[in-house]
Design an enzyme around this catalytic site. Structure first.
Site, mmCIF file in Angstrom:
data_model
loop_
_atom_site.group_PDB
_atom_site.id
_atom_site.type_symbol
_atom_site.label_atom_id
_atom_site.label_comp_id
_atom_site.label_asym_id
_atom_site.label_seq_id
_atom_site.Cartn_x
_atom_site.Cartn_y
_atom_site.Cartn_z
ATOM 1 N N ARG A 107 -6.864 2.711 2.380
ATOM 2 C CA ARG A 107 -7.189 1.309 2.675
ATOM 3 C C ARG A 107 -6.847 0.919 4.114
ATOM 4 O O ARG A 107 -6.898 -0.256 4.479
ATOM 5 C CB ARG A 107 -6.439 0.400 1.693
ATOM 6 C CG ARG A 107 -6.837 0.612 0.252
ATOM 7 C CD ARG A 107 -5.832 0.041 -0.742
ATOM 8 N NE ARG A 107 -4.627 0.844 -0.835
ATOM 9 C CZ ARG A 107 -3.618 0.603 -1.682
ATOM 10 N NH1 ARG A 107 -3.714 -0.413 -2.517
ATOM 11 N NH2 ARG A 107 -2.553 1.370 -1.711
ATOM 12 N N HIS B 158 0.826 -1.219 0.000
ATOM 13 C CA HIS B 158 0.000 0.000 0.000
ATOM 14 C C HIS B 158 0.858 1.265 0.000
ATOM 15 O O HIS B 158 0.339 2.358 -0.196
ATOM 16 C CB HIS B 158 -0.931 0.015 1.221
ATOM 17 C CG HIS B 158 -2.022 -1.007 1.145
ATOM 18 N ND1 HIS B 158 -3.012 -1.127 2.093
ATOM 19 C CD2 HIS B 158 -2.286 -1.976 0.221
ATOM 20 C CE1 HIS B 158 -3.827 -2.114 1.755
ATOM 21 N NE2 HIS B 158 -3.405 -2.645 0.628
#
Length: 758
Positions: A354, A214
């Site tokens: 996220r 990420h």
């Protein structure tokens, strides 16, 4: 293929109709097509899911990304309209490649409002990384920056050569055979199964892999902007931007990835005409998971009013010892799940949208937020003359370096094995401005998704003796998603940290690939039916035009798989190899994600030879093409580097939680209490190495003037002491950005930061 552009110009000069007129009318038509996309399909995707028991992926796309992808959508649609007009006019199929010159493509890009690479002017002084990754490379400022296309190590393969994925045209043959539907591959080959344990590594290895992925890659999905009549949630037809996955009883909805503007058409006219996908975050290992990738995001995450260089923290909740949690998102009420009693616990806000996907991920975000604020506090005490901006930027620089050290030294060799690490990455040789550090499409879409086969179906929560927690029992994977309340109300981050350190990771095995929770109980984008992560990965690879498994083996210098015997040899499981041969019928048709996943693991690694190669190559360019890499010349002093290498994830856990005993390397699984160390036995970084004496120039000129809604950092890069001023997001600098200490006074008045009113 280098003759093509020459051929193009020759062809264009003989076109009976001025191509410019066609381009402009096609562009105007495409604007209508893109802007008439129905609002109902966009709104439905944002409704909270009624499901409370399924694995969920929720992704937010920021306005800048949507703006660029809209430009790319206009660009692509203009090409389609243009080809249709040309077909009617010339009574034959005309490819965009024979129709357009590079100047024409540049014109379509300009009309579509695609960002132009040559318009970026990099500041003369840049002591710290930009938040968007822009200007890391001074010659090619967009390399590695947010909202730019992922790079292609091999040309894209589309059925129409430009944008239709493999499997788009029903009945289309590849090497004489139709491709198998992804759902069939998932159910027949990637069988859901309980996974055996890998006693070598802890679950933290899996969670750290997701956290770091990420930091370097985020492919935003289409929001249905390109056709007026298509709702991807209800159609089983292939109509842009919908590419549904066939199932035995209908289909699963699938939104194509957003297109990216190809930023440099001069390099490759063919690639400029093909659909490219974007990385909406920076490619660099720069801790953007913590700080964001845009000025607006960064500004929201900082504690600007505290004048202390810290990140903002939650103002409602702390842990029992008063340690902070992440701040809440600003859109309330948020879509995160709630427990039925007490106050709401909203979704947390972090540099990556996220962060709430799963409790272990949220836990790692929390840990690093605390580490930033701990270091900022210490630096403020050591260098009392530093401004809040200097404290923030220096801390961000240290945190970025710690991410790089832990990732490359402690994580990557375990994933690809030490032999592959030596071969593909090797020792550091300094910053190389000719290396493009951008994320490769095949890395983001296939190779780094190897981790999906290592997701454990159960999250253990452990007490201080690393035994099952008496108050907080273990959780099914599906119960860990979008539940920040479990951290706030169920014992903080410690039970989760002990769980991911004190539990062995699932083993990877070619006949036990993905946990059932992700192949049978997946919900994505708030769609109210069961989805399948394996099918989505296979369809995503086709959506992105990734070449097949064999092409990538050849790219990596590995043996081309000609026969079933060859396949059996690389898979190491005859039954799995036979099933793949039966399903795909031609070995060149095997999807790269599946092929890489079923390979026999290399010794001392978690991947086979293909993914080891692709991950190794990506890591090397991320390191060598990063001007701000921690080992690059002038980034840190020798003394500071010597302190940075003392860092470990174990020590960061100790410094920011109540966990009091840890293994020296928390990625290695150890059975408590053997090989667990008390926190005070672990080395820690001595931040005294960052002590900076006030310069004699500063004594002469005095501190530069402070400004409202902005700040300055001091730099001696030019040989003279300079105060470099900048404004916070939403404010515009009026006056001199750089003020120089000359003699015993500053060369100019401090600038002002005026609010933007547009």
């Amino acid at each position: 293929m280098s003759f093509k552009p020459i051929f193009v110009i020759f062809f264009v000069s003989y076109l009976p109709v001025p191509i410019r007129e066609l381009i402009i009318s096609s562009y105007q038509e495409s604007l209508q097509l893109v802007d008439e996309a129905p609002l109902h399909s966009r709104q439905r995707r944002n409704e909270p899911s009624s499901s409370t028991h399924m694995f969920t992926f929720h992704r937010q796309t920021d306005p800048e990304t949507l703006e660029i992808s809209r430009a790319a959508e206009v660009f692509q649609t203009t090409l389609q309209v243009l080809k249709n007009k040309a077909r009617q006019r010339y009574k034959r199929d005309v490819t965009a490649l024979e129709l357009l010159s590079s100047e024409d493509i540049a014109l379509i890009g300009k009309l579509s409002k695609c960002p132009a690479t040559h318009l970026t002017v990099c500041p003369h002084f840049s002591k710290y990384r930009s938040i968007s990754g822009l200007c890391n490379n001074r010659q090619i400022p967009l390399w590695g920056a947010a909202n730019t296309p992922m790079v292609r190590w091999l040309p894209a393969e589309y059925e129409d050569g430009e944008r239709q994925p493999k499997g788009w045209n029903r009945g289309w043959l590849h090497n004489g055979f139709q491709l198998p539907p992804p759902r069939e591959v998932s159910t027949d080959i990637i069988k859901s199964s309980f996974k055996s344990k890998d006693e070598a590594y802890s679950v933290l290895l899996v969670e750290w892999g997701q956290y770091m992925s990420h930091d370097i890659t985020f492919t935003p999905q289409s929001t249905g902007l390109s056709r007026p009549t298509v709702d991807c949630l209800s159609t089983c037809e292939n109509l842009h931007p919908c590419f549904p996955i066939e199932t035995h009883d209908g289909c699963m909805p699938f939104h194509r990835s957003l297109p990216a503007c190809f930023v440099n058409p001069e390099l490759n006219i063919e690639q400029a005409l093909q659909r490219q996908q974007m990385n909406s975050i920076t490619s660099f290992m720069d801790a953007s998971v913590l700080y964001g990738h845009s000025l607006k995001m960064e500004s929201f995450l900082r504690d600007l009013s505290g004048l202390n260089g810290k990140l903002a923290v939650n103002d409602l909740f702390t842990d029992p010892k008063g340690r902070p949690y992440l701040p809440f998102v600003d859109t309330l009420p948020s879509t995160c799940r709630q427990n039925q009693e007490g106050e709401r616990v909203e979704c947390f806000s972090a540099g990556d949208t996220r962060a709430n996907e799963a409790i272990p991920l949220t836990t790692l975000h929390t840990l690093w937020l605390r580490e930033h604020n701990r270091i900022a506090e210490a630096l403020k005490g050591i260098n009392r003359h530093w401004t809040p901006e200097t404290i923030y930027q220096e801390t961000r620089k240290i945190i970025g370096a710690l991410h790089q050290v832990i990732y490359i030294r402690d994580y990557v060799p375990k994933i690809i094995g030490s032999a592959s690490f030596e071969h593909y990455i090797g020792p550091y040789g300094g910053y190389d401005p000719t290396t493009d550090p951008s994320t490769a499409n095949v890395f983001a879409t296939a190779a780094f998704r190897f981790g999906h086969a290592t997701i454990p179906p159960i999250l253990m929560r452990l007490n201080e003796s690393f035994q099952a927690h008496e108050d907080f029992p273990h959780l099914r994977l599906r119960d860990t998603f979008f539940s920040p309340w479990r951290i706030v109300k169920e014992g903080g981050i410690e039970p989760v940290l002990r769980g991911i350190i004190g539990t062995a990771a699932p083993a990877v095995n070619s006949n036990m690939l993905l946990a059932e929770d992700v192949t049978e109980s997946l919900v994505i984008s708030k769609i109210d039916r069961h989805m399948d992560l394996a099918s989505l990965n296979l369809q995503r690879g086709r959506d992105h035009g990734l070449p097949g498994y064999n092409d990538w083996r050849v790219f990596c210098g590995l043996k081309y798989i000609k026969t079933l015997e060859d396949l059996k040899e690389v898979v190491g499981d005859n039954k799995v190899a036979e099933e793949i041969q039966k399903k795909y019928q031609h070995l060149d048709n095997i999807d790269v994600w599946l092929g890489g996943l079923v390979e026999k693991l290399l010794p001392g690694s978690r991947t086979g030879p293909l993914f080891a190669c692709l991950i190794g190559k990506q890591m090397r360019v991320l390191r060598d093409g990063d001007r701000f890499w921690w080992e690059a010349e002038g980034m840190f002093t020798q003394q500071q580097k010597a302190e940075l290498v003392k860092a470990s994830l174990s020590r960061i856990i100790c410094d920011n939680s109540d966990v009091r005993e840890v293994p020296y390397d928390p990625f290695r699984f150890e059975t408590y209490p053997s090989n667990y160390l008390p926190c005070n036995h672990l080395p820690s970084i001595n931040l005294e190495a960052w002590r900076e004496e006030r310069s004699s120039d500063l004594e002469k000129c005095g501190s530069p003037a402070k400004i409202k809604n902005g700040d300055f950092i001091l730099s001696s890069a030019s040989g003279k002491l300079m105060a470099l001023y900048s404004c916070y997001h939403g404010f515009q600098l009026k006056g001199a950005a750089a003020v120089v200490c000359e003699g015993n006074r500053w060369s100019d008045q401090a600038p002002q930061c005026k609010g933007n009113h547009h």
